[in-house]
Design a protein around this motif. Structure first.
Motif, mmCIF file in Angstrom:
data_model
loop_
_atom_site.group_PDB
_atom_site.id
_atom_site.type_symbol
_atom_site.label_atom_id
_atom_site.label_comp_id
_atom_site.label_asym_id
_atom_site.label_seq_id
_atom_site.Cartn_x
_atom_site.Cartn_y
_atom_site.Cartn_z
ATOM 1 N N LEU A 170 4.796 7.499 -9.929
ATOM 2 C CA LEU A 170 5.609 7.077 -8.784
ATOM 3 C C LEU A 170 6.094 8.283 -7.984
ATOM 4 C CD1 LEU A 170 7.008 4.828 -7.203
ATOM 5 C CD2 LEU A 170 8.946 5.023 -8.789
ATOM 6 N N ILE A 171 6.565 9.325 -8.674
ATOM 7 C CA ILE A 171 7.048 10.537 -7.990
ATOM 8 C C ILE A 171 5.916 11.180 -7.190
ATOM 9 C CG2 ILE A 171 7.918 12.885 -8.333
ATOM 10 C CD1 ILE A 171 9.435 11.784 -10.805
ATOM 11 N N SER A 173 3.180 9.717 -6.122
ATOM 12 C CA SER A 173 2.796 8.814 -5.025
ATOM 13 C C SER A 173 3.726 8.955 -3.836
ATOM 14 C CB SER A 173 2.793 7.369 -5.524
ATOM 15 O OG SER A 173 1.867 7.187 -6.570
ATOM 16 N N VAL A 174 5.021 9.052 -4.111
ATOM 17 C CA VAL A 174 5.997 9.228 -3.025
ATOM 18 C C VAL A 174 5.728 10.540 -2.284
ATOM 19 C CG1 VAL A 174 8.436 9.657 -2.511
ATOM 20 C CG2 VAL A 174 7.799 7.793 -4.052
ATOM 21 N N LEU A 175 5.487 11.608 -3.051
ATOM 22 C CA LEU A 175 5.281 12.932 -2.441
ATOM 23 C C LEU A 175 3.997 13.006 -1.629
ATOM 24 C CD1 LEU A 175 6.441 15.293 -5.344
ATOM 25 C CD2 LEU A 175 7.669 14.763 -3.231
ATOM 26 N N LEU A 178 4.269 9.155 1.108
ATOM 27 C CA LEU A 178 5.382 9.023 2.059
ATOM 28 C C LEU A 178 5.666 10.301 2.835
ATOM 29 C CD1 LEU A 178 7.973 6.778 0.164
ATOM 30 C CD2 LEU A 178 6.196 6.123 1.792
ATOM 31 N N TYR A 222 -2.835 4.975 5.047
ATOM 32 C CA TYR A 222 -1.533 5.049 4.381
ATOM 33 C C TYR A 222 -1.024 3.656 4.002
ATOM 34 C CZ TYR A 222 -1.111 9.986 5.636
ATOM 35 O OH TYR A 222 -1.310 11.341 5.750
ATOM 36 N N SER A 226 -0.061 2.876 0.207
ATOM 37 C CA SER A 226 1.321 2.480 -0.089
ATOM 38 C C SER A 226 1.367 1.184 -0.883
ATOM 39 C CB SER A 226 2.110 2.311 1.218
ATOM 40 O OG SER A 226 2.161 3.523 1.936
ATOM 41 N N LEU A 230 2.823 2.177 -4.420
ATOM 42 C CA LEU A 230 4.278 2.180 -4.269
ATOM 43 C C LEU A 230 4.921 0.821 -4.522
ATOM 44 C CD1 LEU A 230 4.655 4.479 -1.117
ATOM 45 C CD2 LEU A 230 4.898 5.103 -3.522
#
Length: 280
Positions: A170-171, A173-175, A178, A222, A226, A230
């Motif tokens: 998750l970390i 994926s966010v970096l 997003l 994206y 996402s 996410l």
């Protein structure tokens, strides 16, 4: 159907890379990034689709643990590389429209190579981290409920709790989703505010046209990423995951050459010049 889409994807991306390489009119930062994206998309599909087609044609054939890890490594590397290449393309459009007089100074050859190298380096670093963390897990099951070795389906094979790996995923994926997406949309907010200040309607139309193709690919790329990485784990189903995976492994790489060739006058002109030379 998948074979046809795959052939079209390979042909489209190969044509874009070839045209940009040989046509001197397209030797600009914008098309340099486009050729790098097309090359990356080509290898990205080679990592996944041939094995998938092999399993669709006949009985499912096994993939070794090392083969699964290798496929995941290249998939993650190239997927993240594509994310940051799209960010570099957004930055290029921002400089071209918001700082046109300084464009050739800011977007020089060295900067372009550094941006591409940075995108690839981030992909390699994240892939090594992610794959190392996942393949240290003990596996009890042996059947991946997916058409390639994606992150979540492989983690489901583990005998132990994978909460730490899920948090890491998750970390990451966010970096890698997003942050680049935020940079791209920030660039477009500045681009749109600059375009609206252009007095000429023709000038505004031309400026919007140069960004439309890139923005189309960005939204689809994206958007799929996402949804895939996410969304909450509780909302995941096998069928939904596979459908989303088909979108970003088959449809998105095909979208790239279609959008940039059909909506881009310079690419179409270069293609016509190449066909004319071949015929003559």
């Amino acid at each position: 159907m998948f074979s046809t889409l795959y052939i079209l994807t390979l042909a489209g991306n190969t044509i874009i890379v070839t045209i940009i390489s040989f046509d001197r009119h397209l030797h600009t930062p914008m098309y340099f990034f486009l050729s790098m994206l097309s090359a990356s998309e080509t290898v990205y599909t080679l990592v996944i689709i041939p094995k998938m087609l092999d399993n669709l044609i006949g009985p499912s054939r096994p993939i070794s643990l090392a083969g699964c890890a290798t496929q995941m490594f290249f998939f993650i590397t190239l997927a993240i590389n594509n994310c940051f290449l799209l960010t570099a393309m957004g930055y290029d459009r921002y400089v071209a429209i918001c700082h046109p007089l300084r464009y050739s100074v800011i977007m020089n050859k060295r900067v372009c190579i550094q941006l591409v190298g940075g995108a690839c380096s981030i992909g390699l670093t994240v892939a090594m981290t992610q794959v190392s963390a996942i393949f240290r897990l003990p596996f009890c099951a042996t059947k991946v409920a997916h058409f390639f070795c994606d992150i979540r389906p492989v983690m489901k094979l583990s005998c132990i709790d994978t909460t730490v790996n899920e948090i890491l995923t998750l970390i990451i994926s966010v970096l890698v989703i997003l942050v680049p997406m935020g940079l791209v949309f920030t660039s477009y907010i500045l681009i749109i505010s600059t375009i609206l200040k252009i007095a000429s309607a023709e000038g505004r139309k031309k400026a919007f046209a140069t960004c439309a193709s890139h923005l189309t690919v960005v939204i689809v790329h994206y958007g799929c990423a996402s949804i895939a990485y996410l969304k909450p784990k509780s909302e995941n189903t096998k069928d939904q995951d596979q459908l989303i995976s088909v979108a970003y492994t088959i449809i998105t790489p095909l979208l790239n050459p279609v959008v940039y060739s059909l909506r881009n006058k310079e690419v179409k002109d270069a293609l016509l010049r190449a066909i004319g030379k071949k015929l003559s």
